[in-house]
Design an enzyme around this catalytic site. Structure first.
Site, PDB file in Angstrom:
ATOM      1  N   GLU A   1      -0.778  -9.149  -0.500  1.00 52.77           N
ATOM      2  CA  GLU A   1      -2.196  -9.383  -0.177  1.00 52.77           C
ATOM      3  C   GLU A   1      -3.041  -9.458  -1.455  1.00 52.77           C
ATOM      4  O   GLU A   1      -3.967 -10.265  -1.548  1.00 52.77           O
ATOM      5  CB  GLU A   1      -2.689  -8.272   0.759  1.00 52.77           C
TER       6      GLU A   1
ATOM      7  N   GLY B   1       0.595  -4.849   0.856  1.00 53.87           N
ATOM      8  CA  GLY B   1      -0.625  -4.887   0.034  1.00 53.87           C
ATOM      9  C   GLY B   1      -0.428  -5.615  -1.285  1.00 53.87           C
ATOM     10  O   GLY B   1      -1.375  -6.181  -1.832  1.00 53.87           O
TER      11      GLY B   1
ATOM     12  N   ALA C   1       0.877  -1.172   0.000  1.00 56.38           N
ATOM     13  CA  ALA C   1       0.000   0.000   0.000  1.00 56.38           C
ATOM     14  C   ALA C   1       0.914   1.221   0.000  1.00 56.38           C
ATOM     15  O   ALA C   1       2.068   1.155   0.439  1.00 56.38           O
ATOM     16  CB  ALA C   1      -0.888  -0.027   1.228  1.00 56.38           C
TER      17      ALA C   1
ATOM     18  N   GLU D   1       4.784  -5.133   7.140  1.00 60.98           N
ATOM     19  CA  GLU D   1       4.092  -4.022   7.796  1.00 60.98           C
ATOM     20  C   GLU D   1       4.620  -3.729   9.202  1.00 60.98           C
ATOM     21  O   GLU D   1       4.676  -2.567   9.612  1.00 60.98           O
ATOM     22  CB  GLU D   1       2.576  -4.302   7.868  1.00 60.98           C
TER      23      GLU D   1
HETATM   24  N1  CAA Z   1       4.631   3.080  -0.956  1.00 62.30           N
HETATM   25  C1  CAA Z   1       5.020   4.220  -1.533  1.00 62.30           C
HETATM   26  N2  CAA Z   1       6.139   4.325  -2.261  1.00 62.30           N
HETATM   27  C2  CAA Z   1       6.904   3.233  -2.374  1.00 62.30           C
HETATM   28  C3  CAA Z   1       6.553   1.996  -1.793  1.00 62.30           C
HETATM   29  C4  CAA Z   1       5.345   1.947  -1.040  1.00 62.30           C
HETATM   30  N3  CAA Z   1       4.895   0.807  -0.491  1.00 62.30           N
HETATM   31  N4  CAA Z   1       7.524   1.107  -2.064  1.00 62.30           N
HETATM   32  C5  CAA Z   1       8.437   1.745  -2.806  1.00 62.30           C
HETATM   33  N5  CAA Z   1       8.066   3.030  -3.010  1.00 62.30           N
HETATM   34  C6  CAA Z   1       8.773   4.081  -3.751  1.00 62.30           C
HETATM   35  C7  CAA Z   1       9.980   4.569  -2.985  1.00 62.30           C
HETATM   36  O1  CAA Z   1       9.603   5.531  -2.028  1.00 62.30           O
HETATM   37  C8  CAA Z   1      10.837   5.138  -4.097  1.00 62.30           C
HETATM   38  O2  CAA Z   1      10.319   6.398  -4.460  1.00 62.30           O
HETATM   39  P1  CAA Z   1      11.338   7.622  -4.776  1.00 62.30           P
HETATM   40  O3  CAA Z   1      12.117   7.136  -5.977  1.00 62.30           O
HETATM   41  O4  CAA Z   1      10.405   8.753  -5.066  1.00 62.30           O
HETATM   42  O5  CAA Z   1      12.183   7.782  -3.566  1.00 62.30           O
HETATM   43  C9  CAA Z   1      10.535   4.185  -5.245  1.00 62.30           C
HETATM   44  O6  CAA Z   1       9.304   3.519  -4.945  1.00 62.30           O
HETATM   45  C10 CAA Z   1      11.597   3.120  -5.421  1.00 62.30           C
HETATM   46  O7  CAA Z   1      11.771   2.468  -4.172  1.00 62.30           O
HETATM   47  P2  CAA Z   1      13.198   2.254  -3.485  1.00 62.30           P
HETATM   48  O8  CAA Z   1      14.134   3.356  -3.862  1.00 62.30           O
HETATM   49  O9  CAA Z   1      12.967   2.019  -2.037  1.00 62.30           O
HETATM   50  O10 CAA Z   1      13.661   0.904  -4.229  1.00 62.30           O
HETATM   51  P3  CAA Z   1      14.652  -0.193  -3.686  1.00 62.30           P
HETATM   52  O11 CAA Z   1      14.921  -1.096  -4.841  1.00 62.30           O
HETATM   53  O12 CAA Z   1      15.818   0.409  -2.985  1.00 62.30           O
HETATM   54  O13 CAA Z   1      13.821  -1.005  -2.566  1.00 62.30           O
HETATM   55  C11 CAA Z   1      11.868  -2.130  -1.706  1.00 62.30           C
HETATM   56  C12 CAA Z   1      12.698  -1.762  -2.954  1.00 62.30           C
HETATM   57  C13 CAA Z   1      12.672  -3.087  -0.840  1.00 62.30           C
HETATM   58  C14 CAA Z   1      10.596  -2.823  -2.203  1.00 62.30           C
HETATM   59  C15 CAA Z   1      11.537  -0.840  -0.910  1.00 62.30           C
HETATM   60  O14 CAA Z   1      11.015   0.113  -1.813  1.00 62.30           O
HETATM   61  C16 CAA Z   1      10.546  -1.047   0.191  1.00 62.30           C
HETATM   62  O15 CAA Z   1      10.909  -1.569   1.248  1.00 62.30           O
HETATM   63  N6  CAA Z   1       9.275  -0.614  -0.020  1.00 62.30           N
HETATM   64  C17 CAA Z   1       8.256  -0.660   0.993  1.00 62.30           C
HETATM   65  C18 CAA Z   1       7.738  -2.093   1.184  1.00 62.30           C
HETATM   66  C19 CAA Z   1       6.688  -2.115   2.298  1.00 62.30           C
HETATM   67  O16 CAA Z   1       6.992  -1.823   3.441  1.00 62.30           O
HETATM   68  N7  CAA Z   1       5.442  -2.486   1.942  1.00 62.30           N
HETATM   69  C20 CAA Z   1       4.357  -2.558   2.879  1.00 62.30           C
HETATM   70  C21 CAA Z   1       3.580  -1.287   2.864  1.00 62.30           C
HETATM   71  S1  CAA Z   1       2.398  -1.222   4.146  1.00 62.30           S
HETATM   72  C22 CAA Z   1       1.049  -2.051   3.568  1.00 62.30           C
HETATM   73  O17 CAA Z   1       1.043  -2.593   2.478  1.00 62.30           O
HETATM   74  C23 CAA Z   1      -0.127  -2.048   4.494  1.00 62.30           C
HETATM   75  C24 CAA Z   1      -1.271  -2.898   4.105  1.00 62.30           C
HETATM   76  O18 CAA Z   1      -1.226  -4.107   4.242  1.00 62.30           O
HETATM   77  C25 CAA Z   1      -2.532  -2.298   3.696  1.00 62.30           C
END
Ligand code: CAA
Length: 265
Positions: free
Chosen positions: A120, A117, A72, A140
């Site tokens: 999911e 998400g 998400a 999360e």
């Molecule tokens: N939401 C918003 N933006 C996201 C995102 C997310 N879930 N995941 C990645 N992005 C964005 C980053 O902020 C980045 O944007 P900028 O270039 O503007 O800075 C871009 O996508 C590229 O990401 P990274 O630079 O972080 O890429 P990476 O290759 O270094 O890492 C990754 C990849 C390991 C997937 C890392 O992006 C990451 O950890 N993302 C978050 C994963 C996460 O925690 N997901 C769970 C979200 S909570 C949820 O989903 C709740 C629910 O159940 C409803």
């Protein structure tokens, strides 16, 4: 419906239709296809479109080389209060439940990160094909929250409570091979993920459409019932097949030693 066509009526996804298979591509590659409120709305709209066009199977995948969906949208969620979080979770859960009960089979072609998400969403689909670079997880807790789009429930139903706890409590990632081994994915696909997903969709689409749809219903509804209620439900759906022309055609074709020509009725 037999020709390729793509519509761009959406801002967060695209949909194309080929041989009665719809392919939905989550399309926010700069944010690793993170699922925001607009994408949730559009997923619901695209299901309506797919139903209107009478596609026989659906593939969901992610745009770009890195992600199916990395969760998400954290930027959108960061300022939410508890009421807004409830509404966001309910909307996400609502559309994922629609995918789960959609009358056509839905295949997740997971081409990269399927986190939070994104994992999911994949789990709400009927069959997950994991590309070699697929990475699953429910991270999360690393953000101080829990899965909100059904992950705490669907993960344990797929891999068992013991493994689900380990995956959700640590937030660790699960690679394609492990996902296939523990039943999070149906199988790992070494190359050509999308064409393999299309092949699988076409194989399913060549069967009696009504039977496939009722089989999906039997498996999904039965999973939440005790065995005797589930068997009674299966018998009802089995009987329903015998009111269809697909049953008559399928069995007549077998006896005539010819391929069936299903109408889906
Ligand atoms: N939401 C918003 N933006 C996201 C995102 C997310 N879930 N995941 C990645 N992005 C964005 C980053 O902020 C980045 O944007 P900028 O270039 O503007 O800075 C871009 O996508 C590229 O990401 P990274 O630079 O972080 O890429 P990476 O290759 O270094 O890492 C990754 C990849 C390991 C997937 C890392 O992006 C990451 O950890 N993302 C978050 C994963 C996460 O925690 N997901 C769970 C979200 S909570 C949820 O989903 C709740 C629910 O159940 C409803």
């Amino acid at each position: 419906m037999s020709s390729n066509r793509t519509d761009n009526l959406y801002s967060c996804l695209t949909v194309s239709f080929s041989e009665r298979v719809a392919t939905v591509t989550l399309n926010r590659p700069k944010a690793l296809n993170a699922i925001n409120a607009s994408m949730i709305r559009e997923l619901s709209d695209v299901l309506d479109e797919i139903a209107d066009r009478d596609a026989l199977a659906v593939i969901i995948t992610g745009a770009g080389p890195k992600a199916f969906a990395a969760g998400a949208d954290i930027a959108e969620m960061s300022a939410m209060n508890p009421q807004e979080a409830t509404s966001f979770a309910e909307k996400g859960q609502g559309v994922f439940s629609r995918i789960e009960s959609f009358p056509r089979p839905v295949i997740a072609a997971v081409n990269g990160y399927a986190l939070g998400g994104g994992c999911e969403l994949a789990m709400a689909c009927d069959i997950i094909l994991a590309g070699k670079k697929a990475v699953f997880g429910q991270p999360e807790v690393k953000l101080g929250v829990i899965p909100g789009f059904g992950g705490s429930q669907r993960m344990s139903r797929l891999v068992g409570r013991q493994r689900a706890r380990e995956i959700c409590f640590t937030g660790r990632t699960v690679g394609a091979e492990e996902a296939a081994r523990i039943g999070l994915a149906a199988r790992m696909v070494e190359t050509d993920l999308l064409s393999q997903a299309q092949q699988l969709a076409l194989q399913i689409a060549s069967n009696g459409p009504r039977a496939v749809s009722l089989c999906k219903r039997a498996i999904n509804t039965g999973a939440d019932l005790d065995m005797s209620s589930a068997l009674a439900h299966e018998a009802q759906l089995f009987a329903l097949c015998f009111a269809s022309s697909d049953q008559k055609e399928g069995m007549a074709a077998f006896l005539d030693k010819r391929p069936p020509n299903f109408s889906g009725q």
